[in-house]
Write a protein that holds these residues in place. Structure first.
Motif, PDB file in Angstrom:
ATOM      1  N   GLY A 146       0.793  -1.217   0.000  1.00  0.00           N
ATOM      2  CA  GLY A 146       0.000   0.000   0.000  1.00  0.00           C
ATOM      3  C   GLY A 146       0.824   1.266   0.000  1.00  0.00           C
ATOM      4  O   GLY A 146       0.270   2.369  -0.085  1.00  0.00           O
ATOM      5  N   SER A 147       2.161   1.154   0.087  1.00  0.00           N
ATOM      6  CA  SER A 147       3.028   2.332   0.012  1.00  0.00           C
ATOM      7  C   SER A 147       2.957   2.916  -1.391  1.00  0.00           C
ATOM      8  O   SER A 147       2.901   2.178  -2.387  1.00  0.00           O
ATOM      9  CB  SER A 147       4.470   1.964   0.351  1.00  0.00           C
ATOM     10  OG  SER A 147       4.573   1.466   1.666  1.00  0.00           O
ATOM     11  N   THR A 148       2.982   4.234  -1.482  1.00  0.00           N
ATOM     12  CA  THR A 148       2.848   4.901  -2.787  1.00  0.00           C
ATOM     13  C   THR A 148       4.148   5.491  -3.298  1.00  0.00           C
ATOM     14  O   THR A 148       4.321   5.663  -4.507  1.00  0.00           O
ATOM     15  CB  THR A 148       1.817   6.041  -2.703  1.00  0.00           C
ATOM     16  OG1 THR A 148       2.268   7.007  -1.740  1.00  0.00           O
ATOM     17  CG2 THR A 148       0.443   5.507  -2.311  1.00  0.00           C
ATOM     18  N   HIS A 149       5.080   5.843  -2.403  1.00  0.00           N
ATOM     19  CA  HIS A 149       6.299   6.531  -2.800  1.00  0.00           C
ATOM     20  C   HIS A 149       7.496   5.936  -2.065  1.00  0.00           C
ATOM     21  O   HIS A 149       7.343   5.350  -0.986  1.00  0.00           O
ATOM     22  CB  HIS A 149       6.237   8.028  -2.465  1.00  0.00           C
ATOM     23  CG  HIS A 149       5.277   8.807  -3.305  1.00  0.00           C
ATOM     24  ND1 HIS A 149       3.910   8.631  -3.236  1.00  0.00           N
ATOM     25  CD2 HIS A 149       5.489   9.788  -4.242  1.00  0.00           C
ATOM     26  CE1 HIS A 149       3.317   9.465  -4.083  1.00  0.00           C
ATOM     27  NE2 HIS A 149       4.250  10.167  -4.701  1.00  0.00           N
ATOM     28  N   VAL A 150       8.661   6.120  -2.635  1.00  0.00           N
ATOM     29  CA  VAL A 150       9.905   5.819  -1.951  1.00  0.00           C
ATOM     30  C   VAL A 150      10.684   7.126  -1.799  1.00  0.00           C
ATOM     31  O   VAL A 150      10.819   7.899  -2.755  1.00  0.00           O
ATOM     32  CB  VAL A 150      10.734   4.753  -2.695  1.00  0.00           C
ATOM     33  CG1 VAL A 150      11.083   5.182  -4.117  1.00  0.00           C
ATOM     34  CG2 VAL A 150      12.010   4.428  -1.918  1.00  0.00           C
ATOM     35  N   VAL A 162      11.904  12.031  -3.837  1.00  0.00           N
ATOM     36  CA  VAL A 162      10.615  11.385  -3.593  1.00  0.00           C
ATOM     37  C   VAL A 162      10.087  10.900  -4.935  1.00  0.00           C
ATOM     38  O   VAL A 162       9.824  11.701  -5.837  1.00  0.00           O
ATOM     39  CB  VAL A 162       9.620  12.349  -2.925  1.00  0.00           C
ATOM     40  CG1 VAL A 162       8.308  11.628  -2.633  1.00  0.00           C
ATOM     41  CG2 VAL A 162      10.207  12.918  -1.643  1.00  0.00           C
ATOM     42  N   VAL A 163       9.975   9.580  -5.054  1.00  0.00           N
ATOM     43  CA  VAL A 163       9.654   8.954  -6.336  1.00  0.00           C
ATOM     44  C   VAL A 163       8.387   8.120  -6.186  1.00  0.00           C
ATOM     45  O   VAL A 163       8.326   7.238  -5.311  1.00  0.00           O
ATOM     46  CB  VAL A 163      10.820   8.054  -6.813  1.00  0.00           C
ATOM     47  CG1 VAL A 163      10.462   7.354  -8.125  1.00  0.00           C
ATOM     48  CG2 VAL A 163      12.095   8.868  -6.957  1.00  0.00           C
ATOM     49  N   PRO A 164       7.370   8.348  -7.026  1.00  0.00           N
ATOM     50  CA  PRO A 164       6.182   7.469  -6.994  1.00  0.00           C
ATOM     51  C   PRO A 164       6.553   6.059  -7.438  1.00  0.00           C
ATOM     52  O   PRO A 164       7.340   5.877  -8.372  1.00  0.00           O
ATOM     53  CB  PRO A 164       5.225   8.128  -7.993  1.00  0.00           C
ATOM     54  CG  PRO A 164       5.749   9.510  -8.202  1.00  0.00           C
ATOM     55  CD  PRO A 164       7.223   9.447  -7.999  1.00  0.00           C
ATOM     56  N   LEU A 165       5.988   5.074  -6.774  1.00  0.00           N
ATOM     57  CA  LEU A 165       6.284   3.685  -7.116  1.00  0.00           C
ATOM     58  C   LEU A 165       5.476   3.202  -8.315  1.00  0.00           C
ATOM     59  O   LEU A 165       5.956   2.363  -9.095  1.00  0.00           O
ATOM     60  CB  LEU A 165       6.010   2.790  -5.907  1.00  0.00           C
ATOM     61  CG  LEU A 165       6.968   2.956  -4.719  1.00  0.00           C
ATOM     62  CD1 LEU A 165       6.440   2.221  -3.497  1.00  0.00           C
ATOM     63  CD2 LEU A 165       8.360   2.448  -5.081  1.00  0.00           C
ATOM     64  N   ALA A 166       4.256   3.695  -8.464  1.00  0.00           N
ATOM     65  CA  ALA A 166       3.376   3.230  -9.541  1.00  0.00           C
ATOM     66  C   ALA A 166       3.592   4.091 -10.777  1.00  0.00           C
ATOM     67  O   ALA A 166       2.852   5.060 -11.023  1.00  0.00           O
ATOM     68  CB  ALA A 166       1.919   3.266  -9.091  1.00  0.00           C
ATOM     69  N   GLN A 167       4.637   3.758 -11.547  1.00  0.00           N
ATOM     70  CA  GLN A 167       4.923   4.480 -12.787  1.00  0.00           C
ATOM     71  C   GLN A 167       5.769   3.584 -13.678  1.00  0.00           C
ATOM     72  O   GLN A 167       6.456   2.665 -13.204  1.00  0.00           O
ATOM     73  CB  GLN A 167       5.649   5.798 -12.502  1.00  0.00           C
ATOM     74  CG  GLN A 167       6.984   5.633 -11.797  1.00  0.00           C
ATOM     75  CD  GLN A 167       7.797   6.913 -11.809  1.00  0.00           C
ATOM     76  OE1 GLN A 167       8.111   7.447 -12.876  1.00  0.00           O
ATOM     77  NE2 GLN A 167       8.119   7.410 -10.605  1.00  0.00           N
ATOM     78  N   ILE A 186      14.457  -1.891  -6.024  1.00  0.00           N
ATOM     79  CA  ILE A 186      13.763  -0.861  -6.805  1.00  0.00           C
ATOM     80  C   ILE A 186      14.690  -0.410  -7.923  1.00  0.00           C
ATOM     81  O   ILE A 186      15.746   0.195  -7.668  1.00  0.00           O
ATOM     82  CB  ILE A 186      13.356   0.322  -5.914  1.00  0.00           C
ATOM     83  CG1 ILE A 186      12.499  -0.174  -4.739  1.00  0.00           C
ATOM     84  CG2 ILE A 186      12.604   1.366  -6.720  1.00  0.00           C
ATOM     85  CD1 ILE A 186      12.144   0.914  -3.739  1.00  0.00           C
ATOM     86  N   HIS A 187      14.310  -0.708  -9.151  1.00  0.00           N
ATOM     87  CA  HIS A 187      15.097  -0.354 -10.325  1.00  0.00           C
ATOM     88  C   HIS A 187      14.449   0.850 -11.002  1.00  0.00           C
ATOM     89  O   HIS A 187      13.255   0.826 -11.348  1.00  0.00           O
ATOM     90  CB  HIS A 187      15.184  -1.533 -11.290  1.00  0.00           C
ATOM     91  CG  HIS A 187      15.768  -2.764 -10.661  1.00  0.00           C
ATOM     92  ND1 HIS A 187      17.098  -2.882 -10.333  1.00  0.00           N
ATOM     93  CD2 HIS A 187      15.176  -3.933 -10.278  1.00  0.00           C
ATOM     94  CE1 HIS A 187      17.325  -4.068  -9.788  1.00  0.00           C
ATOM     95  NE2 HIS A 187      16.172  -4.724  -9.739  1.00  0.00           N
ATOM     96  N   LEU A 188      15.224   1.900 -11.159  1.00  0.00           N
ATOM     97  CA  LEU A 188      14.721   3.169 -11.678  1.00  0.00           C
ATOM     98  C   LEU A 188      15.304   3.412 -13.068  1.00  0.00           C
ATOM     99  O   LEU A 188      16.527   3.400 -13.254  1.00  0.00           O
ATOM    100  CB  LEU A 188      15.118   4.319 -10.747  1.00  0.00           C
ATOM    101  CG  LEU A 188      14.801   4.113  -9.251  1.00  0.00           C
ATOM    102  CD1 LEU A 188      15.527   5.143  -8.405  1.00  0.00           C
ATOM    103  CD2 LEU A 188      13.305   4.205  -9.016  1.00  0.00           C
ATOM    104  N   GLU A 189      14.432   3.642 -14.027  1.00  0.00           N
ATOM    105  CA  GLU A 189      14.862   3.950 -15.393  1.00  0.00           C
ATOM    106  C   GLU A 189      14.071   5.171 -15.863  1.00  0.00           C
ATOM    107  O   GLU A 189      12.907   5.067 -16.234  1.00  0.00           O
ATOM    108  CB  GLU A 189      14.615   2.758 -16.323  1.00  0.00           C
ATOM    109  CG  GLU A 189      15.137   2.958 -17.738  1.00  0.00           C
ATOM    110  CD  GLU A 189      16.642   3.230 -17.766  1.00  0.00           C
ATOM    111  OE1 GLU A 189      17.064   4.132 -18.513  1.00  0.00           O
ATOM    112  OE2 GLU A 189      17.376   2.539 -17.026  1.00  0.00           O
ATOM    113  N   ALA A 191      12.864   7.386 -13.986  1.00  0.00           N
ATOM    114  CA  ALA A 191      11.699   7.458 -13.111  1.00  0.00           C
ATOM    115  C   ALA A 191      11.391   8.905 -12.762  1.00  0.00           C
ATOM    116  O   ALA A 191      12.293   9.677 -12.402  1.00  0.00           O
ATOM    117  CB  ALA A 191      11.948   6.660 -11.842  1.00  0.00           C
ATOM    118  N   ALA A 192      10.142   9.264 -12.868  1.00  0.00           N
ATOM    119  CA  ALA A 192       9.734  10.632 -12.563  1.00  0.00           C
ATOM    120  C   ALA A 192       9.892  10.923 -11.070  1.00  0.00           C
ATOM    121  O   ALA A 192       9.577  10.086 -10.223  1.00  0.00           O
ATOM    122  CB  ALA A 192       8.289  10.836 -12.992  1.00  0.00           C
TER     123      ALA A 192
END
Length: 734
Positions: A146-150, A162-167, A186-189, A191-192
């Motif tokens: 249920g977490s939305t951001h990291v 602060v990065v949204p997870l659902a993207q 968490i792999h970021l490519e 990422a907004a």
């Protein structure tokens, strides 16, 4: 910063209400909970409704103290909701004045309402960022469903993103730790980024220490809950016809857990109070709490599992979840190595163990004592003292009289007895400073407390005057060949006569045989039941006819004496208190002694610890930094326990359990430190005083030998663990 506005009572209300909330909404943690994203979101929204996503320095809802309380309760409930991210974001956004941080401000309201639900992650690996996107990977993040951001603390970029997870630019890769802790890489490519906040070096250190403190609090909650379950199991579970809690092995195991948990809790609470008061020292104490906990809490969890036996293997039992939690959290945030390195860096910069922050009155008194020592315990006087045989170095009658002239031999006494009515905290400060500087002994606090409580007017007039002036140092004649810890079985007798009393028997191991006076514990009723009900105490000069004192050498270069009483005649007024009432007097005396004994032990240890720090700053071996970090953290815990013990007496409580906890911890810390120091230094550090190549003048090896006395005297640590088990934990005696 004004810090937390909540009182201690408010904080306990928060603890109780949040515990009840978690019990109702999360349940008793037995089998692993299959929490869905929807369930996690619902839980976090309700936690936000309690105001816990609004915690931060200076906020009406609470500060670090409340964060650590909430984290402890989450650990107790085996619930991995993260409150550290929101706390840090609130703090950084409040402090920032950068226009580029407006993005963070915009969604803070949503976070406090539970719409945005962040989890904290730290990355030492290089991340790449442009104005709006982030690339790279963050490994092993515990993302609560249920977490939305990291919220990523990027050390290489000195920013918090602060990065949204659902993207589309975020890919989560699930993995498991400790057979049940669910993690995500968490792999970021490209990422907004929703927002970012700049982190200067102090803010980076703050973020790391805050994360360690929160992890430590969560582990503490898990360990405390598991320990409470094990304690109750030891009361209920029967083997060989009695509760397993009646077996000393189980009692001592659980006493060790209690000592570990109480020390960490006390230091963590102190760190939080300092942070909420905007004191920079808080990081040292938070890092110290984690550094010590990373050893002590996993050991505690092993002891809990040993107590449960095979029932603790079962997945449907609650304890395996806490076992996993403690072990994982104590490896997180850089683990023990990073925490010890932070502690060591602080100590090495300071050139020694930092002073524990005190209230203004105690702080002023510490300065007063230090100035006085500089004037009265001069280098010349110290050198003259060091030239004497070791067993004579505790004695300096002129120095004792100088202390008495300051009123410090009667520092905590009521004014009606000529005392200064200072709190026991001041006595603790005095003991630590005197021992840290190697000053000789003075005063007789144990005897004075008993004489004030139970002595006659004549005894008070004679003995209290002598003690207050610095002339009165008293030996204690308790132990006998067949009665050490079991004083109730002693045989020395006191027989009433028309003229008074006649004492017959033998005492052993009396260290202050040179003090001029002594306390003698003797049996006045051979038929008393229980046996300790037939004991009385007597005050007598050591030169009384019929007293023979035979000194013997000790392994630590000191001396103690065997004392023989051959028809020693005493007047009636030699009896202290009532006949057969010694046990009540001893209880009071021991509580006074143990209230400050930990501070004295720590003072002696600090003298050598500071020597080691100075040596390490000059030679710089990496191994020394590890030892300094680990033992600096343990010393900080010992100081917290010593303060807790003093507070108990100041609050008019006997404080026997608190004092026993402190005495066990500090005395065994002293043993461990000198053992570790000799392993670090090698053979040259084992050379004794007088050897041409001795390091530190041979003091370290001698103090290792001397440390054994502190574990044994004042009530052996085995007996102290029994006391903790019976009185502190309510375990059965038989």
């Amino acid at each position: 910063m004004t810090g937390s506005l909540l009182s201690d009572a408010d904080r306990e209300l928060l603890r109780g209400s949040f515990r009840r909330f978690l019990q109702a909404q999360w349940g008793v943690p037995r089998t692993p909970l299959a929490c869905t994203a929807a369930q996690g979101e619902s839980l976090m929204r309700e936690i936000a409704g309690l105001g816990l996503f609004d915690l931060g320095p200076g906020r009406d809802s609470g500060g670090a103290a409340e964060l650590f309380v909430a984290a402890e309760e989450l650990g107790r409930a085996a619930c991995a909701v993260d409150l550290t991210a929101s706390f840090l974001l609130n703090e950084l956004a409040d402090r920032s004045s950068n226009d580029s941080d407006e993005g963070a401000r915009g969604w803070l309201r949503s976070m406090r309402e539970g719409v945005v639900r962040p989890v904290l992650a730290a990355s030492e690996a290089a991340l790449q960022a442009d104005r709006d996107t982030l690339r790279g990977s963050v490994i092993g993040v515990e993302v609560f469903p249920g977490s939305t951001h990291v919220a990523i603390v990027a050390a290489s970029l000195r920013r918090l993103f602060v990065v949204p997870l659902a993207q589309p630019g975020v890919r989560l890769q699930a993995q498991s730790a400790m057979g049940g802790i669910e993690l995500q890489s968490i792999h970021l490519e490209a990422a907004a980024i929703d927002a970012w906040l700049a982190l200067d070096e102090p803010a980076m250190f703050d973020a790391a220490s805050l994360a360690r403190g929160s992890l430590c609090a969560r582990s503490l909650g898990a360990a405390r809950r598991a320990f409470e379950l094990a304690r109750q199991y030891a009361v209920d579970r029967r083997q060989f016809g009695k509760p397993i809690g009646a077996f000393q092995a189980v009692q001592h195991r659980l006493a060790n857990c209690h000592i570990a948990i109480e020390g960490i809790a006390e230091l963590l609470s102190f760190a939080a109070a300092l942070r909420d008061a905007d004191r920079s020292e808080w990081r040292f104490y938070a890092d110290s709490a984690f550094a010590h906990a990373s050893d002590a809490l996993p050991r505690c969890m092993l002891d809990v599992q040993h107590t449960f036996g095979a029932i603790g293997y079962a997945q449907e039992h609650e304890s395996p979840r806490h076992f996993r939690r403690v072990h994982w959290d104590m490896l997180s945030g850089g683990g023990r190595a990073a925490a010890c390195a932070a502690v060591a860096a602080h100590i090495l910069r300071a050139g020694g163990m930092p002073d524990r922050p005190l209230d203004p009155d105690a702080q002023a008194f510490r300065g007063e004592v230090r100035r006085w020592l500089a004037d009265h315990w001069t280098d010349a006087r110290q050198q003259a003292q060091a030239a004497r045989p070791f067993h004579l170095r505790d004695r300096d009658p002129q120095f004792a009289k100088c202390v008495g002239a300051e009123g410090w031999a009667s520092l905590t006494w009521p004014s009606r007895f000529g005392g200064m009515e200072r709190p026991v905290t001041h006595q603790l400060v005095l003991a630590e400073e005197m021992e840290r500087n190697g000053a000789p002994r003075f005063g007789a606090p144990i005897h004075a407390a008993a004489i004030m409580a139970f002595g006659s007017d004549a005894q008070q007039a004679e003995h209290l005057r002598r003690i207050a002036q610095g002339d009165g140092i008293y030996g204690i004649a308790y132990s006998e060949p067949d009665a050490g810890s079991d004083l109730a079985s002693l045989r020395t007798s006191a027989t009433r006569t028309d003229e008074g009393w006649v004492i017959r028997g033998q005492k052993i191991w009396m260290t202050t045989y040179w003090g001029g006076h002594m306390w003698v514990l003797a049996r006045t009723d051979a038929a008393a039941s229980p046996p300790h009900a037939g004991l009385s105490l007597f005050l007598m000069p050591t030169d009384t006819p019929g007293v023979s004192i035979v000194p013997a050498d000790t392994m630590y270069d000191g001396k103690f004496a065997n004392v023989f009483f051959d028809d020693v005649k005493l007047l009636p007024e030699a009896l202290l208190g009532e006949v057969n009432d010694a046990w009540r007097i001893l209880t009071l005396a021991l509580s006074v002694e143990r209230a400050v004994i930990g501070g004295g032990i720590l003072g002696r240890l600090l003298q050598s610890f500071d020597e080691l720090v100075r040596w390490a700053r000059q030679t710089g071996p990496e191994a020394a930094a590890g030892l300094i970090g680990a033992f600096g953290a343990r010393i900080a815990v010992g100081q917290a326990l010593a303060q807790r013990s003093a507070n108990a007496v100041d609050q008019a409580r006997a404080g026997l359990v608190e004092a026993a906890v402190c005495k066990v911890f500090c005395s065994e810390l002293m043993e461990d430190f000198f053992e570790a120091a000799l392993r670090l230094g090698g053979p040259a550090w084992a050379l004794s005083e007088g050897a041409s190549d001795a390091v530190f003048g041979g003091r370290f090896e001698q103090r290792l030998r001397h440390s054994l006395m502190h574990v044994i005297s004042g009530g052996t640590n085995d007996i102290q663990r029994n006391l903790i088990a019976y009185r502190g934990l309510g375990l059965p005696r038989h």
